[in-house]
Scaffold this motif. Structure first.
Motif, PDB file in Angstrom:
ATOM      1  N   MET A 175      -3.347  -6.685   9.260  1.00 53.85           N
ATOM      2  CA  MET A 175      -3.606  -6.276   7.877  1.00 53.85           C
ATOM      3  C   MET A 175      -3.265  -7.417   6.907  1.00 53.85           C
ATOM      4  O   MET A 175      -2.331  -8.175   7.151  1.00 53.85           O
ATOM      5  N   ASP A 182      -0.041  -7.008   1.201  1.00 53.51           N
ATOM      6  CA  ASP A 182      -0.063  -5.870   0.285  1.00 53.51           C
ATOM      7  C   ASP A 182      -0.433  -6.331  -1.121  1.00 53.51           C
ATOM      8  O   ASP A 182      -0.113  -7.456  -1.538  1.00 53.51           O
ATOM      9  N   THR A 226      -6.822  -1.972   2.217  1.00 52.98           N
ATOM     10  CA  THR A 226      -5.682  -2.779   1.769  1.00 52.98           C
ATOM     11  C   THR A 226      -4.478  -1.878   1.486  1.00 52.98           C
ATOM     12  O   THR A 226      -4.608  -0.833   0.852  1.00 52.98           O
ATOM     13  N   ILE A 227      -3.308  -2.292   1.974  1.00 48.25           N
ATOM     14  CA  ILE A 227      -2.074  -1.583   1.646  1.00 48.25           C
ATOM     15  C   ILE A 227      -1.708  -1.902   0.206  1.00 48.25           C
ATOM     16  O   ILE A 227      -1.697  -3.069  -0.194  1.00 48.25           O
ATOM     17  N   GLN A 279       1.034  -1.313  -3.062  1.00 50.14           N
ATOM     18  CA  GLN A 279       2.351  -0.898  -3.545  1.00 50.14           C
ATOM     19  C   GLN A 279       2.178  -0.417  -4.978  1.00 50.14           C
ATOM     20  O   GLN A 279       1.632  -1.133  -5.816  1.00 50.14           O
ATOM     21  N   LYS A 292       3.922   3.569  -1.599  1.00 51.66           N
ATOM     22  CA  LYS A 292       2.919   2.683  -1.017  1.00 51.66           C
ATOM     23  C   LYS A 292       1.862   3.525  -0.319  1.00 51.66           C
ATOM     24  O   LYS A 292       2.125   4.636   0.155  1.00 51.66           O
ATOM     25  N   TYR A 305      -2.797   3.264   0.599  1.00 43.91           N
ATOM     26  CA  TYR A 305      -3.935   2.388   0.907  1.00 43.91           C
ATOM     27  C   TYR A 305      -5.060   2.635  -0.088  1.00 43.91           C
ATOM     28  O   TYR A 305      -5.168   3.696  -0.701  1.00 43.91           O
ATOM     29  N   GLN A 312       6.984   0.267   7.224  1.00 45.20           N
ATOM     30  CA  GLN A 312       5.778  -0.458   7.588  1.00 45.20           C
ATOM     31  C   GLN A 312       4.678   0.533   7.980  1.00 45.20           C
ATOM     32  O   GLN A 312       4.929   1.495   8.707  1.00 45.20           O
ATOM     33  N   ILE A 313       3.472   0.278   7.495  1.00 42.69           N
ATOM     34  CA  ILE A 313       2.328   1.120   7.860  1.00 42.69           C
ATOM     35  C   ILE A 313       1.725   0.523   9.127  1.00 42.69           C
ATOM     36  O   ILE A 313       0.781  -0.275   9.087  1.00 42.69           O
ATOM     37  N   ASP A 314       2.301   0.876  10.251  1.00 42.35           N
ATOM     38  CA  ASP A 314       1.912   0.264  11.521  1.00 42.35           C
ATOM     39  C   ASP A 314       1.723   1.359  12.575  1.00 42.35           C
ATOM     40  O   ASP A 314       1.696   2.552  12.255  1.00 42.35           O
ATOM     41  N   PHE A 342      -7.596   1.831   9.646  1.00 41.29           N
ATOM     42  CA  PHE A 342      -6.439   2.114  10.512  1.00 41.29           C
ATOM     43  C   PHE A 342      -6.859   2.780  11.821  1.00 41.29           C
ATOM     44  O   PHE A 342      -6.034   3.362  12.527  1.00 41.29           O
TER      45      PHE A 342
END
Length: 398
Positions: free
Chosen positions: A1, A4, A40-41, A43, A54, A56, A75-77, A138
């Motif tokens: 990714m 941010d 896109t992530i 904030q 946060k 997307y 973390q967006i994982d 994702f």
């Protein structure tokens, strides 16, 4: 990714997002021009650069993205989605253990902290619905998380973000063994044929489960039932299973005839004893009035928006008139099941449509009972729009 992007929330919207509102709207953000790529992530910060949440960036008809976390360090994982899906699946554990229902929703978008995404379960088959290009970014995380958490016969997907608003026809198979369709699922002991390979509509709308059961168990016996906007005839099947003397299913789509015949056949119901009519519902109402046809129960479950060659139907503008048509062919002490999936108005507004329709037709009525979304369609109080389903059973009084 990619890195941010920080977006600044206008001061008048800050408290709304701090209190848990999940939908990111264009009008709430000062510097939208700084994010261009869906997925896109982002904030969210206030005008003093203090962290709020946060999420997307992903355009869909509701807004421009969704909040995923209120933890600045999260973390967006892969692990994030595993945790979210595990919580969602655990919440539905009673459904997985049900002996007579094996079709239900296991992820309901923002209700499970995953706005823009739904996942449904059909007897070992999983169907993922992606509602924006943003959430589709994702895809690997989410599919891998699902594979990690469940045993599955197959995983299918629907990409619901075509710019024209229509479903993109393509191969929907993701993993497992390709199904042989239809697959037959059970809902409260009734069989439904499901097609995960024929476009966006698979054969039944799961959000009406509780309503169908109630019609079968408490209302249908001995009744003459009209099911309008009938799609595959699910309400008619439950009414017939509950002892209705006759059902009449009306839908404009040509496919509704064979789909409804199929559902009757699967449940051992004599389709020759039922009426299945392919016609515009409003035209049918006029026909019924002309022929002096009346019904003990009329089911109204229109789409929130529909367009035919001759007219455009919008629930917000036209539901009152739809009800007036139904009232005119409902027997005294008969029941109208008024339903809408429109998120643009709430239950109080919906009840005002009902009241106006009866007043304008000079008829009296009684509100008997009402239904929201079933438990598997999880919602959150911070996002009332997510509780879109409104169903009211109305008795037409003499």
């Amino acid at each position: 990714m990619k890195k941010d992007v920080t977006l600044t929330v206008k001061s008048k919207f800050v408290n709304k997002y701090k209190s848990g509102y999940p939908l990111i709207s264009k009008e709430a953000i000062i510097n939208w021009n700084e994010v261009t790529e869906e997925g896109t992530i982002i904030q969210l910060v206030d005008e003093k650069n203090k962290f709020i949440a946060k999420g997307y960036f992903g355009k869909q008809n509701k807004g421009y993205g969704w909040v995923l976390s209120r933890n600045e360090n999260e973390q967006i994982d892969q692990r994030f989605f595993v945790n979210k899906l595990r919580d969602a699946i655990n919440y539905r554990e009673p459904f997985f253990n049900s002996p007579d229902t094996n079709a239900f929703r296991i992820v309901n978008g923002e209700g499970d902290g995953l706005g823009g995404l739904t996942i449904e379960y059909f007897d070992g088959y999983y169907l993922i619905n992606w509602y924006s290009k943003g959430v589709y970014r994702f895809r690997e995380y989410i599919i891998n998380a699902l594979k990690e958490l469940v045993e599955y016969k197959a995983i299918y997907q629907k990409k619901r973000f075509d710019v024209s608003g229509k479903y993109i026809e393509e191969d929907d198979f993701v993993a497992g063994e390709r199904g042989t369709f239809p697959i037959i699922v059970k809902e409260n002991g009734v069989n439904f044929a499901i097609y995960l390979n024929e476009g966006a509509m698979v054969g039944v709308f799961l959000d009406q489960r509780d309503v169908r059961k109630r019609i079968r168990d408490a209302y249908a016996e001995g009744k003459n039932v009209l099911n309008t906007f009938s799609y595959t005839g699910a309400f008619s099947v439950f009414a017939a299973a509950g002892g209705a003397v006759k059902t009449t299913s009306v839908d404009l789509a040509n496919r509704s005839l064979n789909k409804t015949l199929e559902q009757f056949s699967l449940n051992g119901i004599d389709a020759d004893a039922q009426d299945i009519i392919v016609e515009d519902v409003f035209k049918y109402f006029k026909y019924a009035v002309k022929r002096q046809l009346t019904f003990d129960m009329v089911i109204l479950d229109p789409p929130s928006f529909a367009r035919s060659k001759k007219m455009v139907f919008s629930a917000e503008k036209d539901y009152k008139n739809l009800l007036k048509e139904a009232i005119s062919i409902t027997e005294d002490d008969g029941i109208i099941v008024a339903s809408t999936n429109s998120s643009s108005f709430n239950m109080n507004k919906f009840k005002s449509f009902i009241d106006q329709a009866f007043r304008e037709t000079g008829r009296k009525y009684q509100l008997v009972e009402e239904f929201p979304l079933p438990k598997d369609f999880k919602t959150i109080k911070e996002f009332p729009e997510g509780s879109y389903l409104k169903v009211v059973f109305i008795k037409r009084l003499p």
